[in-house]
Design a protein around this motif. Structure first.
Motif, PDB file in Angstrom:
ATOM      1  N   GLU A 137      26.605   0.485  22.130  1.00 44.60           N
ATOM      2  CA  GLU A 137      25.497   0.287  21.268  1.00 44.60           C
ATOM      3  C   GLU A 137      25.879   0.885  19.907  1.00 44.60           C
ATOM      4  OE1 GLU A 137      20.939   1.510  20.166  1.00 44.60           O
ATOM      5  OE2 GLU A 137      21.792   2.535  21.820  1.00 44.60           O
ATOM      6  N   ARG A 138      26.032  -0.089  18.895  1.00 49.32           N
ATOM      7  CA  ARG A 138      26.606   0.333  17.561  1.00 49.32           C
ATOM      8  C   ARG A 138      25.281   0.851  16.764  1.00 49.32           C
ATOM      9  NH1 ARG A 138      30.101  -3.409  13.180  1.00 49.32           N
ATOM     10  NH2 ARG A 138      29.404  -2.205  11.340  1.00 49.32           N
ATOM     11  N   LEU A 139      25.457   1.865  16.334  1.00 51.34           N
ATOM     12  CA  LEU A 139      24.299   2.345  15.396  1.00 51.34           C
ATOM     13  C   LEU A 139      24.406   2.147  14.060  1.00 51.34           C
ATOM     14  CD1 LEU A 139      24.047   5.882  17.367  1.00 51.34           C
ATOM     15  CD2 LEU A 139      22.861   3.633  17.848  1.00 51.34           C
ATOM     16  N   ASP A 140      25.527   1.962  13.539  1.00 49.76           N
ATOM     17  CA  ASP A 140      25.536   1.776  11.951  1.00 49.76           C
ATOM     18  C   ASP A 140      25.522   0.277  11.416  1.00 49.76           C
ATOM     19  OD1 ASP A 140      28.446   0.373  11.046  1.00 49.76           O
ATOM     20  OD2 ASP A 140      28.572   1.439  13.028  1.00 49.76           O
ATOM     21  N   ARG A 185      25.600   8.016   2.903  1.00 49.45           N
ATOM     22  CA  ARG A 185      25.060   9.044   3.504  1.00 49.45           C
ATOM     23  C   ARG A 185      23.718   8.646   3.884  1.00 49.45           C
ATOM     24  NH1 ARG A 185      25.251  14.853   2.436  1.00 49.45           N
ATOM     25  NH2 ARG A 185      23.228  15.903   2.854  1.00 49.45           N
ATOM     26  N   ALA A 186      23.161   7.721   3.474  1.00 53.63           N
ATOM     27  CA  ALA A 186      21.854   7.176   3.693  1.00 53.63           C
ATOM     28  C   ALA A 186      21.824   6.609   5.284  1.00 53.63           C
ATOM     29  CB  ALA A 186      20.976   6.054   2.930  1.00 53.63           C
ATOM     30  N   GLU A 187      23.010   5.991   5.443  1.00 53.99           N
ATOM     31  CA  GLU A 187      23.047   5.565   6.679  1.00 53.99           C
ATOM     32  C   GLU A 187      23.333   6.499   7.611  1.00 53.99           C
ATOM     33  OE1 GLU A 187      24.455   1.467   8.174  1.00 53.99           O
ATOM     34  OE2 GLU A 187      26.397   2.462   7.916  1.00 53.99           O
ATOM     35  N   LEU A 188      23.993   7.380   7.407  1.00 55.47           N
ATOM     36  CA  LEU A 188      24.373   8.674   8.269  1.00 55.47           C
ATOM     37  C   LEU A 188      22.765   9.324   8.661  1.00 55.47           C
ATOM     38  CD1 LEU A 188      27.261  10.395   6.774  1.00 55.47           C
ATOM     39  CD2 LEU A 188      27.109   9.764   9.160  1.00 55.47           C
ATOM     40  N   MET A 189      22.201   9.449   7.825  1.00 54.64           N
ATOM     41  CA  MET A 189      20.497  10.035   8.077  1.00 54.64           C
ATOM     42  C   MET A 189      20.052   9.241   9.090  1.00 54.64           C
ATOM     43  SD  MET A 189      20.372  12.737   6.361  1.00 54.64           S
ATOM     44  CE  MET A 189      22.370  12.799   6.653  1.00 54.64           C
ATOM     45  N   ILE A 221      21.623   9.792  12.677  1.00 52.67           N
ATOM     46  CA  ILE A 221      21.120  10.921  13.047  1.00 52.67           C
ATOM     47  C   ILE A 221      19.506  10.754  13.760  1.00 52.67           C
ATOM     48  CG2 ILE A 221      20.148  13.258  12.631  1.00 52.67           C
ATOM     49  CD1 ILE A 221      22.401  13.404  10.445  1.00 52.67           C
ATOM     50  N   ASP A 222      18.826  10.079  13.139  1.00 53.91           N
ATOM     51  CA  ASP A 222      17.503   9.791  13.720  1.00 53.91           C
ATOM     52  C   ASP A 222      17.736   8.831  15.069  1.00 53.91           C
ATOM     53  OD1 ASP A 222      16.246  11.031  11.424  1.00 53.91           O
ATOM     54  OD2 ASP A 222      15.591   8.967  10.554  1.00 53.91           O
ATOM     55  N   LEU A 223      18.771   7.997  14.957  1.00 52.71           N
ATOM     56  CA  LEU A 223      18.729   7.254  16.178  1.00 52.71           C
ATOM     57  C   LEU A 223      19.232   8.129  17.350  1.00 52.71           C
ATOM     58  CD1 LEU A 223      20.281   3.879  14.852  1.00 52.71           C
ATOM     59  CD2 LEU A 223      18.050   4.136  15.659  1.00 52.71           C
ATOM     60  N   LEU A 224      20.213   8.985  17.161  1.00 52.24           N
ATOM     61  CA  LEU A 224      20.820   9.886  18.083  1.00 52.24           C
ATOM     62  C   LEU A 224      19.664  10.964  18.641  1.00 52.24           C
ATOM     63  CD1 LEU A 224      24.172  10.646  16.207  1.00 52.24           C
ATOM     64  CD2 LEU A 224      23.997   9.251  18.280  1.00 52.24           C
TER      65      LEU A 224
END
Length: 285
Positions: free
Chosen positions: A130-133, A139-143, A146-149
């Motif tokens: 499952e690709r999350l990005d 940085r916004a995408e990293l946030m 993190i929510d998905l993780l």
């Protein structure tokens, strides 16, 4: 839950990390294995006058002959983080939880990659990937990742062979692949999967909790396999406890040796260790 504030703390480690070789920062220092702006092309035998820094010492250890690496220029690099979400990764209490600790390691690579204006891809894998990005690498995408993780519940088993073989087909440019897993699967399946990715620079972050590395269970104990849901009741101690430690060590060494054969790096990470110490050891590998 993963607290995104830990990303800010990485900033104060960044200057020291830059002095360690890393292919992630583009145009600021040498790459982790190949040299700034260069990618591996081939080997040739060492000749007097060659740069001794280009000698492949791992190859020398196997052949007792000196070979130097040859390179070709290539500018772009994408960092691919593959995080194991199989159920065994749910093991570990609090900060020693393997999934959360491993997720932070992967996020650290993604964060520092984005800070250097380079691209990253972040995926979790189990029986599938499952690709999350979304390809933004900021940085916004990293946030959002993190929510998905934080919403992810590790479950099922990891299919290293099929998932990695399929993922390898999607890599079409120079890549550095970071695999974060406890690698508690059949070594042949791990070998096949990592082998499919081996044309890229590859790092295996082998995460295990303190309770796995040195279990404190003694006496009459019930062991539960989270991936198969099977349970076993036995007396744990003495020779059985030593047998467990020996088998675990043998498995870790087997994975490390296979990684070496594939010219991938392998680092054992104790999730009971300080996170930033662990991350620095991976970043400088």
């Amino acid at each position: 839950m993963i607290d995104p504030d830990f990303l800010d703390e990485l900033d104060r480690f960044e200057s020291a990390m830059k002095r360690e070789a890393s292919s992630i920062q583009q145009g600021e220092q040498e790459s982790r294995n190949l040299g700034e702006g260069l990618t591996f092309s081939d080997y040739r035998r060492y000749a007097p006058g060659d740069d001794t820094r280009l000698i492949d010492w791992k190859l020398y250890a196997r052949t007792e002959e000196y070979f130097v690496k040859q390179f070709e220029e290539e500018r772009s690099l994408t960092v691919h983080v593959l995080l194991d979400r199989s159920e065994s990764m749910a093991f570990g209490e609090g900060e020693t939880n393997k999934f959360e600790y491993g997720a932070k390691l992967g996020l650290g690579f993604a964060y520092l990659t984005a800070e250097e204006n380079n691209d990253f891809r972040f995926s979790t894998f189990g029986a599938d990937l499952e690709r999350l990005d979304t390809g933004k690498s900021n940085r916004a995408e990293l946030m959002q990742i993190i929510d998905l993780l934080n919403e992810t519940d590790p479950a099922g088993e990891a299919d290293f062979r099929s998932v990695f073989e399929e993922y390898a087909e999607s890599i079409h440019s120079r890549a550095f692949v970071v695999i974060v897993s406890d690698f508690l699967e059949d070594a042949d399946e791990i070998d096949a999967g990592v082998g499919a990715l081996a044309r890229n620079d590859t790092l295996l972050a082998h995460v295990l909790s303190p309770a796995e590395l040195d279990p404190d269970a003694t006496g009459d104990t019930v062991f539960h396999d989270p991936e198969t849901d099977e349970t076993t009741r036995t007396y744990f101690g003495g020779s059985l406890a030593q047998s467990y430690r020996d088998r675990l060590q043998a498995h870790v060494e087997d994975v490390a040796e296979r990684a070496d054969t594939l010219r991938a790096d392998h680092v054992l990470v104790d999730t009971g260790a300080d996170f930033f110490d662990s991350f620095a050891s991976l970043w400088s590998e």
